[in-house]
Structures are given as C-alpha cells and as structure tokens.
Enzyme design. Sequence first.
Site, PDB file in Angstrom:
ATOM      1  N   GLU A  53       0.676  -1.221   0.040  1.00  0.00           N
ATOM      2  CA  GLU A  53       0.038   0.094   0.037  1.00  0.00           C
ATOM      3  C   GLU A  53       0.764   1.110   0.038  1.00  0.00           C
ATOM      4  O   GLU A  53       0.549   2.370  -0.816  1.00  0.00           O
ATOM      5  CB  GLU A  53      -1.038  -0.087   1.105  1.00  0.00           C
ATOM      6  CG  GLU A  53      -2.089  -1.188   1.378  1.00  0.00           C
ATOM      7  CD  GLU A  53      -2.925  -1.360  -0.099  1.00  0.00           C
ATOM      8  OE1 GLU A  53      -3.082   0.017  -0.432  1.00  0.00           O
ATOM      9  OE2 GLU A  53      -3.269  -2.015  -0.474  1.00  0.00           O
ATOM     10  N   ASP A  81       3.936  -4.398  -5.720  1.00  0.00           N
ATOM     11  CA  ASP A  81       4.446  -5.736  -5.290  1.00  0.00           C
ATOM     12  C   ASP A  81       5.925  -5.735  -5.203  1.00  0.00           C
ATOM     13  O   ASP A  81       6.593  -6.072  -4.236  1.00  0.00           O
ATOM     14  CB  ASP A  81       4.011  -6.736  -6.085  1.00  0.00           C
ATOM     15  CG  ASP A  81       2.566  -7.234  -5.977  1.00  0.00           C
ATOM     16  OD1 ASP A  81       2.176  -6.917  -4.983  1.00  0.00           O
ATOM     17  OD2 ASP A  81       1.885  -8.118  -6.593  1.00  0.00           O
TER      18      ASP A  81
HETATM   19 ZN   LIG Z   1      -2.442  -2.466  -4.690  1.00  0.00          ZN
END
Ligand SMILES: [Zn+2]
Length: 424
Positions: A288, A369
């Site tokens: 996030e 990621d």
């Molecule tokens: Zn995301």
Amino acid sequence: MPNLKNSKHEVYLMNVIGIIILLTLLGEFILNTIADMLNLSRLQKQIPEPFKDIYDGEQYRKSQDYLRVNTRFSWISSGVDLALLLIFWFAGGFSLLDNWVRSFDQGPIFTGLMFIAILAALKAVISIPFSVYDIFVIEQRFGFNKTTLGTFVMDQIKGLLIAIIMGVPLIYAILWFFEYAGDIAWLYCWIAVTVYSLFIHYVAPNWIMPLFNKFEVLGDGLLKDAIFDYAESIKFPLENVYVMDGSRRSSKSNAFFTGFGKNRRIVLFDTLISRHTIEELVSVLAHEMGHYKKKHIFKSMILGILQSGIMFYLLSIFISYERLFNAFYIENVSTYAGLVFFGMLYASMAFFLNLITLGISRKNEYEADQFAIKTTLFRDPMVAALKKLSVNNFSNLVPHPFYVFLHYSHPPVLERIKAIDKMT
Ligand SMILES: [Zn+2]
C-alpha cells in the site's frame, strides 16, 4: 405511447444518437456475458500448483461454486436492469416524467433536481432486492456474511442521507452553471467538481467512513513497532494505522489507504489482522505504501481530474443538442434532461476509458508488489499473504484473460506470484 414524431413531423423510432446509446448498452451486456462464459469455461478440478499447500479439494470446489453462483446472479441482475431501462425508455417514461415534473412549474433548477432525484430513486429501489439477495442468500450460503438485518437497513438509510447531503448541492451547482454561466459553464463545473471531490476525499476518513464502521488506532505492540519501523526505513510519513471492524459485515479481509495530507491513513481490517503473521501484514502495508511512494495515487487523481474536464467539455457540446432529446422522445430541451441523457451517451466513451484505467491499475499493482519486496525483503511472507487473501476471499485463481481485460483492477494472483518469483 412515446411521441414518435420530431419537430419536422417526420415519423421516426430512433435517431443516430439513440442507436449509439442502444448499441452501447446491448454491446456491453453481450461482451460481459461472453467474458463470463469464458471465465466459467476455465474452471478445472485441479488446484493450481502454488495453492496445493493451502487449499483442500473441498474448499477449492466451494470457491468455484461461489464464482458460478455469482456469475449467474450478475446475469439476472444486469439483465433485469437493462430490460427495465429499455422498457422505461421505449414506453416514453422519460417524457412522462419530464411532463410531470414540469407541471409543478418550479423553475429549471428545482424541476431538474426533481427529475434527477426521481430517476436516482427508481434506480436505487430496483437495486435493493438484488443487494438483499446477494448479502443474505449468496454471501450467507458461502459463510461470508456477518451483516445483520439492522445493519443493512441502517446502511441503506445512511447511504440515502449521504447521497442527498452530498449529491443535491453538486447537482444544483452543475444545473445552475449550465443554466446561467454561458459558454464556459463546463469550466466552472470542472473546477467546482474537482474542488468538491478533493474536499470529500479529505474529510471522508473523519466525517463519512466512521458512520459505517468503527476505526481504532492500532494499539502498541509488535505489529505496530514493525509497521512504524518499516515506514521509517522508507521515509514514509505515517501518522497512524487504523483497525476497521470489517467483521461487522463480512468475513472477507482487506487493507487500504485513504485520505490525503494530514488526513492520510492506512486502514487494516480486523479480519486481516486475525489471520496473518506480522511479516505478512507488513508486506501488505508495504504494498500500500508502495502505491504512495510510486505516486500511483497522485497520478490516478490527476488522470481522474483530466477525465472529468473532458467529460464536462463534451457535456457542454451535447447538453442542448436536440437529437439527444429526440432519442428519448422528449420535445423540450432542458439542462437537467440533457445532463441525464449525456450521461448515457458518455457511458460508451467511459467504457473504453475504463479499460485503459484498469490496464494502468494492473501495471501499478506489479510495481507496488516489487516495491514491497525490495524494501522489506519479505518475499515468502508476501506470497503467503497473497495466497491467504485469495483463499479467504474465494478469489478466482484462473480468470480468463478477456475477463481480466474487462474487469480486473488487480492482476490475477497467480500472475502476481509468478512476477514475484521472477524478481532477482
Ligand atoms: Zn495495490
């Protein structure tokens, strides 16, 4: 009967605008149905390799049933929606409603608010039985539902009040500008809507979201220390992490980022905390924060603002275009009806814009990621977190690429895991 004649007394059923809108509605319905069928055709008994250690055959079958049931349900709900809209349109519903609101003789703005409010209310009333079935039959059957009837009723009432409090001033302003501000009304509308939505975005974490859920500051402990240590390591200005009682409505879990400036906060569902290890939770939050660090949030906001500018400019061109009104069997040109009908015409353009936005969003997910893994070095916990989330939420592990192209804002989980494995 709809008025089948235009001002030149030529008999017609549909003009070119009407045909474009009708083809868009039907085309989208057909595309979605094809994508659904392709999606279902990919379901196989075999559990994909990376999930063999956490799915048992029984649970996996249940997750596939969940997809089948939801797909069939979406066919019924979107089919009914479309059918009702077409009946209303071709039976002259828009024209009947227009004549009725005009009969009160309350001036263009109040008449417009009535016209739009009644259409919005009709749409909301149609959607309620479908939400009830979705939550209390489907989600219930698969063990996700935690919503009580009381919570559901209160949600509807609060949602209605917020829609009125937030929506009425906005529509009032748009109607007023297009009624009285002349050629550059679109510019005023664009500025007003941008400022207004930034304001709502800023106050939502404090004023709106607490109406639906409880938010508590994450208490002291190992998890809090781990999160703040990580945030400091990447120089992320973190004020607080909040825990939301997601378990109040569903056993599904999630984490998200909300607000901006001083009101920026990270929110974890209680259902997420109870199921994941500290390293997994830090991975999820690192992802996030990666969206923030990589400026995804800022860029998507700018993109949204640009899109609304284009939309208001096009609206200014079409809002008094007579054919747009004729397409819905309305004789009198009005700002409010122009607003509604343009919205339907714009949907065809929005469909394509949305595909681009989804593509960008999927690309951003890979970047977030990567950011998370590079900065935490928690490769295995990240993969474990993704797997657990997919299993707990019964996500489809093998969606068809065409379905992904049309609907997915995140890449399918197996592709995310593959991309993580490839990282050096
Ligand atoms: Zn995301």
